[in-house]
Design a protein around this motif. Structure first.
Motif, PDB file in Angstrom:
ATOM      1  N   TYR A  12       0.817  -1.215   0.000  1.00  0.00           N
ATOM      2  CA  TYR A  12       0.000   0.000   0.000  1.00  0.00           C
ATOM      3  C   TYR A  12       0.851   1.266   0.000  1.00  0.00           C
ATOM      4  CZ  TYR A  12      -4.316  -2.563   0.228  1.00  0.00           C
ATOM      5  OH  TYR A  12      -5.372  -3.378  -0.092  1.00  0.00           O
ATOM      6  N   ARG A  13       2.029   1.222   0.600  1.00  0.00           N
ATOM      7  CA  ARG A  13       2.923   2.382   0.557  1.00  0.00           C
ATOM      8  C   ARG A  13       3.331   2.663  -0.885  1.00  0.00           C
ATOM      9  NH1 ARG A  13       7.507   4.172  -0.406  1.00  0.00           N
ATOM     10  NH2 ARG A  13       8.462   2.161  -0.871  1.00  0.00           N
ATOM     11  N   ARG A  14       3.754   1.605  -1.604  1.00  0.00           N
ATOM     12  CA  ARG A  14       4.172   1.784  -2.997  1.00  0.00           C
ATOM     13  C   ARG A  14       3.003   2.223  -3.872  1.00  0.00           C
ATOM     14  NH1 ARG A  14       8.438  -3.201  -4.221  1.00  0.00           N
ATOM     15  NH2 ARG A  14       9.710  -2.815  -2.354  1.00  0.00           N
ATOM     16  N   LEU A  15       1.853   1.621  -3.665  1.00  0.00           N
ATOM     17  CA  LEU A  15       0.678   1.987  -4.439  1.00  0.00           C
ATOM     18  C   LEU A  15       0.325   3.456  -4.210  1.00  0.00           C
ATOM     19  CD1 LEU A  15      -1.459   0.785  -6.367  1.00  0.00           C
ATOM     20  CD2 LEU A  15      -2.827   0.254  -4.345  1.00  0.00           C
ATOM     21  N   GLU A  19       4.510   4.207  -6.914  1.00  0.00           N
ATOM     22  CA  GLU A  19       5.594   3.308  -7.316  1.00  0.00           C
ATOM     23  C   GLU A  19       5.026   2.015  -7.908  1.00  0.00           C
ATOM     24  OE1 GLU A  19       8.866   2.896  -4.414  1.00  0.00           O
ATOM     25  OE2 GLU A  19       7.763   4.400  -3.250  1.00  0.00           O
ATOM     26  N   VAL A  20       4.125   2.156  -8.845  1.00  0.00           N
ATOM     27  CA  VAL A  20       3.436   1.012  -9.423  1.00  0.00           C
ATOM     28  C   VAL A  20       4.421   0.069 -10.112  1.00  0.00           C
ATOM     29  CG1 VAL A  20       1.654   0.328 -11.083  1.00  0.00           C
ATOM     30  CG2 VAL A  20       1.317   2.348  -9.663  1.00  0.00           C
ATOM     31  N   ASP A  21       5.459   0.631 -10.715  1.00  0.00           N
ATOM     32  CA  ASP A  21       6.448  -0.196 -11.393  1.00  0.00           C
ATOM     33  C   ASP A  21       7.203  -1.112 -10.434  1.00  0.00           C
ATOM     34  OD1 ASP A  21       7.498   2.215 -10.335  1.00  0.00           O
ATOM     35  OD2 ASP A  21       9.287   2.044 -11.579  1.00  0.00           O
ATOM     36  N   ARG A  22       7.181  -0.814  -9.141  1.00  0.00           N
ATOM     37  CA  ARG A  22       7.881  -1.633  -8.143  1.00  0.00           C
ATOM     38  C   ARG A  22       6.945  -2.604  -7.425  1.00  0.00           C
ATOM     39  NH1 ARG A  22      10.742   0.985  -3.938  1.00  0.00           N
ATOM     40  NH2 ARG A  22      11.719  -1.050  -3.721  1.00  0.00           N
ATOM     41  N   LEU A  23       5.657  -2.572  -7.711  1.00  0.00           N
ATOM     42  CA  LEU A  23       4.725  -3.493  -7.056  1.00  0.00           C
ATOM     43  C   LEU A  23       5.018  -4.945  -7.401  1.00  0.00           C
ATOM     44  CD1 LEU A  23       1.268  -1.708  -7.321  1.00  0.00           C
ATOM     45  CD2 LEU A  23       2.647  -2.067  -5.280  1.00  0.00           C
ATOM     46  N   THR A  48      -2.865 -15.442 -12.906  1.00  0.00           N
ATOM     47  CA  THR A  48      -2.046 -16.473 -12.268  1.00  0.00           C
ATOM     48  C   THR A  48      -0.554 -16.162 -12.266  1.00  0.00           C
ATOM     49  OG1 THR A  48      -1.891 -17.709 -14.348  1.00  0.00           O
ATOM     50  CG2 THR A  48      -3.693 -18.318 -12.834  1.00  0.00           C
ATOM     51  N   ARG A  49      -0.148 -15.051 -12.867  1.00  0.00           N
ATOM     52  CA  ARG A  49       1.273 -14.725 -12.981  1.00  0.00           C
ATOM     53  C   ARG A  49       1.564 -13.307 -12.489  1.00  0.00           C
ATOM     54  NH1 ARG A  49       4.111 -18.875 -13.296  1.00  0.00           N
ATOM     55  NH2 ARG A  49       5.762 -17.667 -14.236  1.00  0.00           N
ATOM     56  N   ARG A  50       2.777 -13.103 -11.991  1.00  0.00           N
ATOM     57  CA  ARG A  50       3.206 -11.788 -11.500  1.00  0.00           C
ATOM     58  C   ARG A  50       3.025 -10.718 -12.569  1.00  0.00           C
ATOM     59  NH1 ARG A  50       8.698 -10.918  -8.692  1.00  0.00           N
ATOM     60  NH2 ARG A  50       8.901 -13.027  -9.469  1.00  0.00           N
ATOM     61  N   ARG A  51       3.416 -11.002 -13.800  1.00  0.00           N
ATOM     62  CA  ARG A  51       3.321  -9.998 -14.864  1.00  0.00           C
ATOM     63  C   ARG A  51       1.886  -9.520 -15.065  1.00  0.00           C
ATOM     64  NH1 ARG A  51       1.115 -12.388 -19.030  1.00  0.00           N
ATOM     65  NH2 ARG A  51       1.428 -14.618 -19.357  1.00  0.00           N
ATOM     66  N   GLN A  52       0.920 -10.396 -14.811  1.00  0.00           N
ATOM     67  CA  GLN A  52      -0.486 -10.008 -14.947  1.00  0.00           C
ATOM     68  C   GLN A  52      -0.892  -9.048 -13.829  1.00  0.00           C
ATOM     69  OE1 GLN A  52      -1.764 -14.153 -14.978  1.00  0.00           O
ATOM     70  NE2 GLN A  52      -2.699 -13.813 -16.996  1.00  0.00           N
TER      71      GLN A  52
END
Length: 132
Positions: A12-15, A19-23, A48-52
């Motif tokens: 939630y700090r990054r969001l 810092e969406v690129d670091r989520l 089902t995948r991190r990239r999604q």
């Protein structure tokens, strides 16, 4: 402080700081992800995948203009966490407001988010997209 709490608070700090690129760093390679709702809403469905997950957070601003996002409680029990709160967004395509209480359920294992399930007023969201 538990590992689960640390990971979810960092999420939630990054969001919140954009810092969406670091989520993606916080998600496991394989995840269980479900967002229930009308198929006309662009981001509903299973992933089902991190990239999604990363794709979801990078494209969400294309659809919504946030007005309010407030977490009132973060409940943690072992590897499980639930964030409770309220949100309000404007759907860019229609100009309609979408407001809803929410519950976001996380599972964290080995310092990574392995499960993310959202609970929100999907009917109100579909109406804001003019899907129903």
């Amino acid at each position: 402080m538990s590992e689960t709490r640390i990971v979810v608070e960092e999420f939630y700090r990054r969001l919140g700081s954009g810092e969406v690129d670091r989520l993606g760093e916080l998600f496991a390679d394989e995840i269980e992800w479900d967002i229930y709702g009308a198929e006309e809403v662009p981001w509903t469905g299973r992933r089902t995948r991190r990239r999604q997950a990363v794709e979801f957070f990078t494209t969400l601003p294309d659809h919504l203009q946030p007005e309010d996002f407030t977490i009132s409680h973060l409940l943690v029990d072992g590897t499980e966490a639930v964030a409770l709160g309220t949100m309000r967004h404007i759907v860019k395509a229609t100009g309609k407001a979408f407001a809803s209480p929410f519950a976001f359920h996380f599972t964290v294992a080995d310092g990574k988010i392995t499960r993310y399930v959202t609970f929100e007023d999907s009917l109100a969201l579909a109406r804001a997209f003019e899907a129903v």
